[in-house]
Design a protein around this motif. Sequence first.
Motif, PDB file in Angstrom:
ATOM      1  N   ARG A  48      -7.642  -4.595  -0.150  1.00  0.00           N
ATOM      2  CA  ARG A  48      -8.793  -5.165   0.558  1.00  0.00           C
ATOM      3  C   ARG A  48      -9.673  -5.989  -0.391  1.00  0.00           C
ATOM      4  O   ARG A  48     -10.114  -7.088  -0.044  1.00  0.00           O
ATOM      5  CB  ARG A  48      -9.590  -4.037   1.204  1.00  0.00           C
ATOM      6  N   SER A  89       0.863  -1.184   0.000  1.00  0.00           N
ATOM      7  CA  SER A  89       0.000   0.000   0.000  1.00  0.00           C
ATOM      8  C   SER A  89       0.898   1.232   0.000  1.00  0.00           C
ATOM      9  O   SER A  89       1.973   1.228   0.599  1.00  0.00           O
ATOM     10  CB  SER A  89      -0.928  -0.002   1.211  1.00  0.00           C
ATOM     11  N   PRO A 138      -5.059   1.028  -0.925  1.00  0.00           N
ATOM     12  CA  PRO A 138      -5.599   0.126   0.099  1.00  0.00           C
ATOM     13  C   PRO A 138      -6.909  -0.554  -0.300  1.00  0.00           C
ATOM     14  O   PRO A 138      -7.113  -1.725   0.026  1.00  0.00           O
ATOM     15  CB  PRO A 138      -5.803   1.029   1.318  1.00  0.00           C
ATOM     16  N   CYS A 175      -0.434 -12.206   6.105  1.00  0.00           N
ATOM     17  CA  CYS A 175      -1.037 -10.919   6.477  1.00  0.00           C
ATOM     18  C   CYS A 175      -0.051  -9.773   6.395  1.00  0.00           C
ATOM     19  O   CYS A 175       1.158  -9.971   6.527  1.00  0.00           O
ATOM     20  CB  CYS A 175      -1.636 -10.994   7.874  1.00  0.00           C
ATOM     21  N   THR A 208       1.262  -7.030   1.898  1.00  0.00           N
ATOM     22  CA  THR A 208       0.320  -8.139   1.998  1.00  0.00           C
ATOM     23  C   THR A 208       0.691  -9.126   0.910  1.00  0.00           C
ATOM     24  O   THR A 208       0.822  -8.750  -0.250  1.00  0.00           O
ATOM     25  CB  THR A 208      -1.128  -7.653   1.809  1.00  0.00           C
ATOM     26  N   LEU A 250     -11.341  -4.955   7.023  1.00  0.00           N
ATOM     27  CA  LEU A 250      -9.926  -5.145   6.720  1.00  0.00           C
ATOM     28  C   LEU A 250      -9.229  -3.786   6.704  1.00  0.00           C
ATOM     29  O   LEU A 250      -9.616  -2.891   5.962  1.00  0.00           O
ATOM     30  CB  LEU A 250      -9.766  -5.818   5.354  1.00  0.00           C
ATOM     31  N   ASP A 251      -8.232  -3.636   7.530  1.00  0.00           N
ATOM     32  CA  ASP A 251      -7.450  -2.402   7.566  1.00  0.00           C
ATOM     33  C   ASP A 251      -6.122  -2.629   6.860  1.00  0.00           C
ATOM     34  O   ASP A 251      -5.469  -3.656   7.058  1.00  0.00           O
ATOM     35  CB  ASP A 251      -7.182  -1.968   9.006  1.00  0.00           C
ATOM     36  N   VAL A 252      -5.727  -1.671   6.053  1.00  0.00           N
ATOM     37  CA  VAL A 252      -4.459  -1.746   5.326  1.00  0.00           C
ATOM     38  C   VAL A 252      -3.683  -0.471   5.644  1.00  0.00           C
ATOM     39  O   VAL A 252      -4.068   0.623   5.229  1.00  0.00           O
ATOM     40  CB  VAL A 252      -4.692  -1.876   3.801  1.00  0.00           C
ATOM     41  N   PHE A 262     -14.959  -6.610   3.491  1.00  0.00           N
ATOM     42  CA  PHE A 262     -14.105  -5.522   2.989  1.00  0.00           C
ATOM     43  C   PHE A 262     -13.956  -4.426   4.042  1.00  0.00           C
ATOM     44  O   PHE A 262     -12.868  -3.889   4.248  1.00  0.00           O
ATOM     45  CB  PHE A 262     -14.730  -4.954   1.707  1.00  0.00           C
ATOM     46  N   TRP A 263     -15.064  -4.079   4.705  1.00  0.00           N
ATOM     47  CA  TRP A 263     -15.078  -2.974   5.666  1.00  0.00           C
ATOM     48  C   TRP A 263     -14.352  -3.318   6.960  1.00  0.00           C
ATOM     49  O   TRP A 263     -14.114  -2.437   7.785  1.00  0.00           O
ATOM     50  CB  TRP A 263     -16.509  -2.552   5.964  1.00  0.00           C
TER      51      TRP A 263
END
Length: 190
Positions: free
Chosen positions: A147, A9, A143, A185, A172, A164-166, A161-162
């Motif tokens: 995701r 990212s 990001p 991860c 990743t 998952l934090d990147v 999707f909501w």
Amino acid sequence: MTVRVMLISPAVNAALREARFEGDAPLDDAGARTAAAVATAGGVPGADRHLRGPSQRCGTTAEALGLEARTEPVLADWDMGRWRGRRLDDVGAVEPDAVSAWLTDPSTAPHGGESLLDLITRTGRALESLESTGGRLLAVVEPAVVRAALVHALNLPAEAFWRLDVAPLSLTELSGRSGRWNLRCGRPLS
């Protein structure tokens, strides 16, 4: 044939700090310094091929990391239509029902751009197309693309999707073949 897809990212820019939809801009000074420090420390993994999303943020991150990455349009950020460049708080204040629908119904696109399902489908097709190439691919992507790739690869419901934090400048890794993906991860680049 097994392929390893490593997704980085991009570093921070002003639009990310302001929570803007598709706030495309180059890195700010802090983001550029952090990415350059990662490159200097040798924190970028080796790969056979390098790609990047078409945003300025992806481009300037790839450059700061010392990558000669080819721009790949299919790896573009989530198309936010008429919300592009606007702050989430501002849109929510004017269009609360539209934002609520966007957050709860993956098939809707009240902004006139892509729905969440469209983003996941587009990203999934890109991921599956890499399967036949084998080897190691490193891509700098927004990001939302990371995701969406995870949702597709792990066959998760779109609503995941909501959750998952990147983080900026995180790595990743997905490896797979025959439509079966394994996840390593996100880890910070250092």
